[in-house]
Every structure is written in structure tokens, then in C-alpha cells.
Design an enzyme around this catalytic site. Structure first.
Site, mmCIF file in Angstrom:
data_model
loop_
_atom_site.group_PDB
_atom_site.id
_atom_site.type_symbol
_atom_site.label_atom_id
_atom_site.label_comp_id
_atom_site.label_asym_id
_atom_site.label_seq_id
_atom_site.Cartn_x
_atom_site.Cartn_y
_atom_site.Cartn_z
ATOM 1 C CE LYS A 48 38.096 32.057 35.627
ATOM 2 N NZ LYS A 48 37.838 31.820 37.292
ATOM 3 C CG ASN A 49 41.591 32.844 39.557
ATOM 4 O OD1 ASN A 49 40.358 33.058 38.503
ATOM 5 N ND2 ASN A 49 40.450 31.822 40.046
ATOM 6 C CB CYS A 60 31.265 28.118 38.696
ATOM 7 S SG CYS A 60 32.341 28.609 37.150
ATOM 8 N NE ARG A 120 31.484 31.785 44.071
ATOM 9 C CZ ARG A 120 31.787 31.706 42.766
ATOM 10 N NH1 ARG A 120 31.543 31.602 41.798
ATOM 11 N NH2 ARG A 120 34.026 32.255 42.980
ATOM 12 C CG ASP A 163 39.086 26.419 41.052
ATOM 13 O OD1 ASP A 163 38.098 26.488 41.496
ATOM 14 O OD2 ASP A 163 40.078 28.197 41.428
ATOM 15 N NE ARG A 189 33.465 32.391 33.651
ATOM 16 C CZ ARG A 189 32.973 31.863 35.253
ATOM 17 N NH1 ARG A 189 32.240 31.091 34.950
ATOM 18 N NH2 ARG A 189 34.012 32.110 36.386
HETATM 19 N N1 EPU Z 1 33.680 33.360 51.584
HETATM 20 C C1 EPU Z 1 32.477 34.065 52.435
HETATM 21 N N2 EPU Z 1 32.421 34.581 52.435
HETATM 22 C C2 EPU Z 1 32.738 35.771 51.493
HETATM 23 C C3 EPU Z 1 34.130 34.942 51.116
HETATM 24 C C4 EPU Z 1 33.923 33.553 50.401
HETATM 25 O O1 EPU Z 1 32.010 32.786 53.639
HETATM 26 O O2 EPU Z 1 32.608 37.250 52.302
HETATM 27 C C5 EPU Z 1 33.486 31.515 51.576
HETATM 28 C C6 EPU Z 1 32.502 30.665 50.374
HETATM 29 O O3 EPU Z 1 31.764 30.545 50.265
HETATM 30 C C7 EPU Z 1 33.838 30.088 50.158
HETATM 31 C C8 EPU Z 1 35.276 30.365 50.407
HETATM 32 O O4 EPU Z 1 34.991 31.416 50.976
HETATM 33 O O5 EPU Z 1 33.364 28.847 50.775
HETATM 34 C C9 EPU Z 1 36.571 30.294 49.805
HETATM 35 O O6 EPU Z 1 36.001 31.372 48.851
HETATM 36 P P1 EPU Z 1 36.676 32.586 47.817
HETATM 37 O O7 EPU Z 1 36.221 33.705 48.492
HETATM 38 O O8 EPU Z 1 38.098 32.219 48.086
HETATM 39 O O9 EPU Z 1 36.095 32.734 46.119
HETATM 40 P P2 EPU Z 1 36.318 33.201 45.343
HETATM 41 O O10 EPU Z 1 37.201 34.105 45.355
HETATM 42 O O11 EPU Z 1 34.705 33.267 45.319
HETATM 43 C C10 EPU Z 1 37.711 32.841 43.835
HETATM 44 C C11 EPU Z 1 38.315 31.959 42.526
HETATM 45 C C12 EPU Z 1 37.844 30.714 42.868
HETATM 46 C C13 EPU Z 1 38.715 29.597 43.419
HETATM 47 C C14 EPU Z 1 38.043 29.903 44.803
HETATM 48 C C15 EPU Z 1 39.329 28.813 46.025
HETATM 49 C C16 EPU Z 1 38.322 34.329 41.633
HETATM 50 C C17 EPU Z 1 37.527 34.566 40.132
HETATM 51 N N3 EPU Z 1 37.719 33.091 41.309
HETATM 52 O O12 EPU Z 1 37.064 32.935 44.260
HETATM 53 O O13 EPU Z 1 37.898 29.813 41.153
HETATM 54 O O14 EPU Z 1 37.874 28.088 43.892
HETATM 55 O O15 EPU Z 1 38.559 31.261 45.075
HETATM 56 O O16 EPU Z 1 40.164 28.976 45.482
HETATM 57 O O17 EPU Z 1 39.393 34.043 42.008
HETATM 58 C C18 EPU Z 1 37.600 28.977 39.026
HETATM 59 O O18 EPU Z 1 38.760 29.600 38.617
HETATM 60 O O19 EPU Z 1 37.299 28.382 38.848
HETATM 61 C C19 EPU Z 1 36.918 29.659 39.939
HETATM 62 C C20 EPU Z 1 35.964 28.903 40.543
#
Ligand code: EPU
Length: 430
Positions: free
Chosen positions: A22-23, A117, A122, A306, A398
Site C-alpha cells: 500500500k505505502n 488515519c 500530522r 504500523d 483502505r
Molecule cells: N512529521 C513531521 N513533519 C512532517 C512529516 C512528518 O513532524 O512534515 C512527523 C509525524 O508527525 C510523525 C513522524 O514525523 O511523528 C513520521 O511521519 P511520516 O511522515 O513518516 O508519516 P507519513 O508519511 O504521514 C507514512 C505511512 C504511515 C506510517 C508512517 C511511518 C503512508 C501513506 N503512510 O505516513 O502508514 O505510519 O509513514 O512509517 O505511507 C499505515 O499504513 O497504517 C500508516 C499510517
């Protein structure tokens, strides 16, 4: 309303095939915009996040052809829009990848704030910092539209203050067509980062070092179509591994990359399970009550956040006390309230949970608070006595391809039930 009904007590055994990640796919689908050509993508998972992304691409003018149930062809030659409206964007978190992809293609993107989620705040400040570093101006308009534009994207050093999957992938998408060299320091290293880099390179990009501490992107003028197969889903595989161990089962999990599963395998072994590795499969066997152990979630190659809710189920029936520390998200223990209904003894204190193993969980009406929490409720239902009814299952749909059929093929007693809207939710959710 749809519910998942699980009757607990069965031991999972047999073989299961893991779907595409998915990701990874949610970054790769927007990346097709950069090709201005036809891309054929295989191993696409059948999940609602993919359906939503394809709808967005279609609305922008992409021609999307289903070749078979897991292969699509996307023609992005005749795109006529650089906008993703609120209606579509709110359906998934990954809609933010359209910012990077549209910046790369048009030097201008207008994308509504994404959904996804709910783990507390975020932020996307690191995405914005990255885009600005390579010459874009990013503004937030009144209607929660993000406007990112540049006269020209120019390669530059990008340093992330926090390790972010989304920011790393988004900046990669924009930088592949910037002029000159972009160097990303402190990037995320998840398998999907490497998969996106491989996909971009198949389209003619020059991305080096994905999966390491530094990613170098040499900008190119033009990309082209390609054929590509998405990597297997690390978290879907991990979910089945934990389900096998929690039910004291014996399951061969096929179409995986065992290297991606090392942190999960290590913890399962610590909990008393046996994990056998093959070239593209792992077998998990468990015969006894799980041993207590502690987990701390970390960016890759650490234990994945995750997998935290699913592993907590295993620990909730372990022979002793365990600690679960969440170091990626601020608020990823909301699902614990559901587990309390099932007799779990878990105390949450900020970003940690203290888990006192109990002999048995008992079936109860619960809801899926988010995607992985939903998968955890299924595992909880499998190990509980009696029946567990899970509401709000759209979260699970999802990101898990056919989870009910896959679980059933392993011997689980699980079904999807459609409840007439007139019948009230047991939990009072709408
Ligand atoms: N963060 C910041 N600033 C940013 C971006 C992130 O402070 O601009 C912080 C977040 O608040 C968090 C940490 O950095 O504390 C990590 O966030 P990240 O950006 O890595 O998460 P994401 O890209 O929004 C993806 C996956 C999530 C998974 C996380 C961590 C996707 C679509 N989602 O989210 O997957 O938990 O990386 O591995 O790729 C899931 O699949 O269930 C899911 C939630």
C-alpha cells in the site's frame, strides 16, 4: 453498515499470498504523472486507497485501463488539471504525493489538505521545507488548499529535521525533474522509499542511495513510461505473521521479501515463535503461550509503528508483562479502549503502554479506530473466546487486500456482514 464478525478459537494454518505494498503504490500512482506517457504497473493491491488514487488520476485526465485484477496501465499524456480538490484529497493521507508529482510535472500544484488515519497532529512542515529548499513557494490558502509553485525547481541540499516517509517521497517526486543535484539528508529508509526510487529510475530518473542515509537525485529533463511491479506489503505480511503466532498456528506467508520483515521476525522469535525464512516466503509456527517481550517502534529498519497495534494483541495474551513504546506517532494507542472491552489489561501513559498478559481475551463489539488498529481487532477476535463484531471497517478496507478471504483460507471463522442502516450500531457509531 458493514461489520466484520470473527468467531475466535481457531488456529491459523496453511498458506497465504501477500499483495502489493500500500505505502509504495500510493507514491507510485501519482508518480505516473511525471512520465507524460504510459506506465504499466503490476502487483497492485485491491484496496480502497488505490481506488481513490485512480479516481483522482482519472479526474485529472489520465486514462486508466485495468489489464487484470492486479495490473493497470495509466496513460498520463493528456492531463488537463493540476488540482486535487478537497472531496478527493480528504479520502486518504497519501493524496499529498500529488503535490510533489504535480510540482515535478508543471512546477505548480494545488492540492487540498489530505485525510487519512488520525494519530493526533500530522504536520507536513518537512514536505514544505523540502519543496522550498528546491525553489518552490508554498502557501496555504483559506480553503485548506496547498498551493506549491516554482518558476523552476533547482536541485539543492534538503535536510529533514525528523525522519518522514511522506516528506522523503514527496521531495523525491518533485526533485527528479529539478535542474541539477538534490541531496536529501536524514531521509526515511522504508522499503517503499526504495520502491519509489526504483520506479522513478525505471521512468528514466537518476535517484541514487534510496534506503541509505543520503539520497542523491540528479534532475533530468524528461521521463518516460515503463513497466513495473510493486514490492510485497511488509505490513500485511507482518500482520499475518503475528496472527499466526497469536493463534499458535503454522502459516507459510508467500510473496514477501524476508529482509523487510527482519525486525518483526526478531520480535516474534523473542516471543517464542519459530520463523523460517525462504527466498520469497516466511513460515511462522507457534505452539505455546507467547513470552512477554517489549517493543519500541522506530523508523526503518526499526520495528514498524504500523505493526504496533497488531503486536500488542500478541503481548496482551503473553505470559507476563510487556512494554510497548511508540516513538513515531503521538497518539497511536486509541485502540486500547476497544481491547479493554475484550478483557485486555493495558495501561497507556503517553507514548507508552504497559501490557499485563491475560490468559484469554473475550469477544466483544469493537470498532476499527484506524487501519492497523482494525487489523489488530481482527487478530484479537481470532484469539478471543466467543464472537467479536468489528465496526467502522472501511479503515481496514483502505489498506488490506481481501483480508477476510485470506484469513478464512487459513481456517479463521470470519465473515463480512451487511447490517441494514435502520439497525443501530451496538457502539453508537454512525
Ligand atoms: N512529521 C513531521 N513533519 C512532517 C512529516 C512528518 O513532524 O512534515 C512527523 C509525524 O508527525 C510523525 C513522524 O514525523 O511523528 C513520521 O511521519 P511520516 O511522515 O513518516 O508519516 P507519513 O508519511 O504521514 C507514512 C505511512 C504511515 C506510517 C508512517 C511511518 C503512508 C501513506 N503512510 O505516513 O502508514 O505510519 O509513514 O512509517 O505511507 C499505515 O499504513 O497504517 C500508516 C499510517
Amino acid at each position: 453498515m458493514e461489520k466484520i464478525i470473527v468467531k475466535g478459537g481457531n488456529r491459523l494454518s496453511g498458506e497465504v499470498e501477500i499483495s502489493g505494498a500500500k505505502n509504495a503504490v500510493v507514491g507510485i500512482l501519482p508518480a505516473t504523472l511525471l512520465a507524460e506517457d504510459v506506465c504499466r504497473i503490476e502487483n497492485i493491491p485491491n484496496i480502497s486507497d488505490v481506488t481513490a488514487m485512480i479516481k483522482i488520476l482519472h479526474q485529472m485526465g489520465a486514462e486508466v485501463k485495468m489489464i487484470n485484477k492486479n495490473t493497470i496501465e495509466i496513460d498520463t499524456r493528456y492531463i488537463h488539471s493540476n488540482v486535487v480538490a478537497h472531496e478527493m484529497s480528504k479520502q486518504l493521507r497519501a493524496s499529498y504525493y500529488f503535490i510533489g508529482a504535480l510540482l515535478g510535472r508543471y512546477n505548480h500544484a494545488k492540492v487540498a489538505m489530505p485525510g487519512g488515519c488520525n494519530f493526533g497532529v500530522r504536520p507536513i512542515d518537512q514536505h514544505i521545507k523540502g519543496f522550498e529548499s528546491i525553489g518552490a513557494t508554498v502557501t496555504m490558502e483559506e480553503n485548506a488548499m496547498i498551493d506549491a509553485r516554482a518558476d523552476m525547481l533547482i536541485g539543492a541540499p534538503v535536510y529533514f529535521d525528523v525522519v518522514s516517509v511522506g516528506a522523503t517521497m514527496n521531495v523525491m517526486l518533485a526533485a527528479v525533474k529539478a535542474k541539477g543535484l538534490t541531496v536529501i539528508e536524514n531521509p526515511a529508509k522504508e522499503p517503499h522509499i526504495v520502491d519509489l526510487a526504483n520506479f522513478l529510475n525505471s521512468m528514466g530518473a537518476d535517484v541514487r542511495g534510496a534506503g541509505t542515509d543520503t539520497i542523491k537525485i540528479y534532475g533530468v529533463d524528461k521521463l518516460h513510461g515503463c513497466e513495473y511491479s510493486i514490492i510485497p506489503d511488509q505490513i500485511e505480511a507482518g500482520t499475518f505473521m503475528v496472527a499466526a503466532a497469536a493463534t499458535k498456528g503454522d502459516v507459510l506467508i508467500k510473496n514477501v521479501i524476508p529482509k523487510h520483515l527482519e525486525s518483526i521476525s526478531a520480535k516474534l522469535i523473542e516471543s517464542g515463535a519459530t520463523v523460517e525464512e525462504f527466498d520469497d516466503a516466511v513460515r511462522v509456527i507457534a505452539n505455546e503461550t507467547p513470552h512477554r517481550c517489549s517493543i519500541k517502534t522506530m523508523p526503518h529498519p526499526g520495528f514498524p509503528t504500523d505493526m504496533q497495534p497488531q503486536f500488542t494483541i500478541l503481548l496482551s495474551i503473553a505470559n507476563g508483562n510487556s512494554m510497548v513504546s511508540e516513538s513515531v506517532w503521538d497518539n497511536r494507542f486509541r485502540y486500547v479502549a476497544q481491547l479493554h472491552r475484550m478483557g485486555a489489561k493495558i495501561t497507556v501513559d503517553g507514548k507508552s503502554a504497559f501490557v499485563e498478559g491475560v490468559e484469554k481475551l473475550k469477544g466483544a463489539p469493537v470498532k476499527a479506530d484506524d487501519l492497523r488498529a482494525g487489523a489488530a481487532m481482527i487478530i484479537a477476535g481470532l484469539v478471543a473466546s466467543g464472537t467479536t463484531e468489528i465496526e467502522e471497517i472501511y479503515h481496514i478496507q483502505r489498506g488490506y487486500d481481501n483480508i477476510i478471504e485470506k484469513m478464512r483460507s487459513l481456517g479463521a471463522e470470519i465473515e463480512l456482514r451487511t447490517i441494514p442502516d435502520s439497525e443501530k450500531s451496538v457502539l453508537g457509531v454512525s
